[in-house]
Design a protein around this motif. Structure first.
Motif, PDB file in Angstrom:
ATOM      1  N   ARG A  10       0.936  -1.440   0.444  1.00 42.06           N
ATOM      2  CA  ARG A  10      -0.246   0.176   0.305  1.00 42.06           C
ATOM      3  C   ARG A  10       1.067   1.487   0.177  1.00 42.06           C
ATOM      4  NH1 ARG A  10      -3.898   0.866   4.868  1.00 42.06           N
ATOM      5  NH2 ARG A  10      -3.884   2.731   3.711  1.00 42.06           N
ATOM      6  N   ASP A  59      -6.341   6.494  10.029  1.00 44.36           N
ATOM      7  CA  ASP A  59      -5.594   5.605   8.672  1.00 44.36           C
ATOM      8  C   ASP A  59      -4.772   4.841  10.083  1.00 44.36           C
ATOM      9  OD1 ASP A  59      -4.418   3.213   7.370  1.00 44.36           O
ATOM     10  OD2 ASP A  59      -4.793   4.360   5.441  1.00 44.36           O
ATOM     11  N   GLU A  61      -3.503   2.417  10.304  1.00 51.18           N
ATOM     12  CA  GLU A  61      -2.322   1.376   9.625  1.00 51.18           C
ATOM     13  C   GLU A  61      -1.413   1.683   8.679  1.00 51.18           C
ATOM     14  OE1 GLU A  61      -3.402  -3.299   8.145  1.00 51.18           O
ATOM     15  OE2 GLU A  61      -4.017  -1.443   6.621  1.00 51.18           O
TER      16      GLU A  61
END
Length: 308
Positions: A10, A59, A61
């Motif tokens: 990502r 976010d 993560e």
């Protein structure tokens, strides 16, 4: 602990898809920590067309993963061409030296001293303050993106952009030097109070007051837009008898208007409308009014009671 392969992918996709990526708290138009605000201040000045950013607060993560990815423990983090540049202090240092401009393919920063004026009364006061501080100090002039100015004494910085006026050193940084052009520093002791005043010709004019009668006439003549900041339930009880805008669907449409649009803000008594008027003034609108007395005063005007 190793970085999860899916998360690594990502992050790498983000970096490969965008030349400049800032991992930050908040967004460029609304940073949510001081360090992110510092990095944004630099990047907004260098890249007004915009740049990619990731709000790590939204976010979790990514927030933890980016720290592992670049082995950098804090946020914000700036990446250019897939390489970690650093946090806010490094971004500011590289911008001040011109290195960041070079990496981005931009001209070197303009470090010429600002053209400013200090009145004799202010010079006398500032000389005294510097002497009392024991020497080795200068006047630090900071001007934010909304043209709000702040003065304070600070140790002399050899790397600052500086100008000396009648023996008083005024210093700032490359980012703010051009904002300081044309500024006058004055000392006042009158009905406004006692202290230093910065006159900034670049700042939008102050919010003015306007009476309901004047507002009514100008709106009907098409020379003014009225904005009622109250919610629908309050407007149902009493509303201005002229065309008006509201915040029912947000402020985006109004904020996109040309900055020379004349705007007047209305609420119940004048408090909320003053806050809204200041917001639009800070966005650069140059003719902004607050309807004095709010809808209560308008009701008196409609009834023929000469209150204002």
């Amino acid at each position: 602990m190793s970085l999860d392969p899916a998360l690594r992918s990502r992050i790498e996709t983000l970096l490969q898809s965008n030349r400049v990526v800032l991992f930050m708290k908040g967004a460029p138009d609304a940073p949510q920590c001081g360090f992110s605000a510092k990095a944004v201040g630099v990047l907004n000045a260098l890249l007004p067309q915009g740049y990619a950013h990731v709000n790590v607060l939204a976010d979790a993560e990514i927030r933890e993963g980016i720290k592992q990815y670049g082995n950098w423990p804090t946020i914000p983090q700036l990446y250019i061409d897939g390489e970690l540049v650093g946090g806010s202090d490094i971004v500011e240092q590289l911008a001040g030296s011109g290195e960041l401009h070079g990496v981005l393919g931009l001209p070197a920063p303009d470090r010429s001293p600002p053209q400013l004026t200090i009145t004799p009364a202010a010079v006398e006061m500032l000389r005294g303050a510097i002497a009392n501080a024991g020497g080795g100090y200068a006047v630090q002039l900071d001007i934010d993106g909304r043209h709000n100015a702040r003065l304070q004494l600070a140790p002399t910085d050899a790397n600052a952009v500086a100008v000396e006026v009648d023996g008083v050193r005024v210093q700032t940084d490359w980012l703010q030097a051009r904002r300081a052009d044309g500024i006058t520093i004055d000392w006042v002791d009158d009905e406004r109070g006692r202290g230093l005043v910065v006159h900034n010709p670049h700042a939008p004019p102050a919010v003015k007051t306007i009476t309901p009668a004047e507002t009514d006439a100008r709106v009907r003549a098409g020379a003014l837009r009225l904005v009622d900041v109250r919610p629908t339930d309050e407007r149902a009880l009493a509303a201005a008898p002229v065309a008006f805008d509201s915040f029912d669907h947000g402020t985006d449409a109004l904020e996109a208007l040309p900055k020379d649009t004349a705007l007047a803000f209305l609420c119940h008594h004048g408090g909320r409308s003053q806050q809204a008027a200041e917001h639009f003034r800070n966005l650069g609108f140059r003719e902004v009014y607050n309807v004095i007395g709010g809808i209560d005063a308008w009701a008196d005007f409609d009834a023929g009671i000469p209150k204002y």
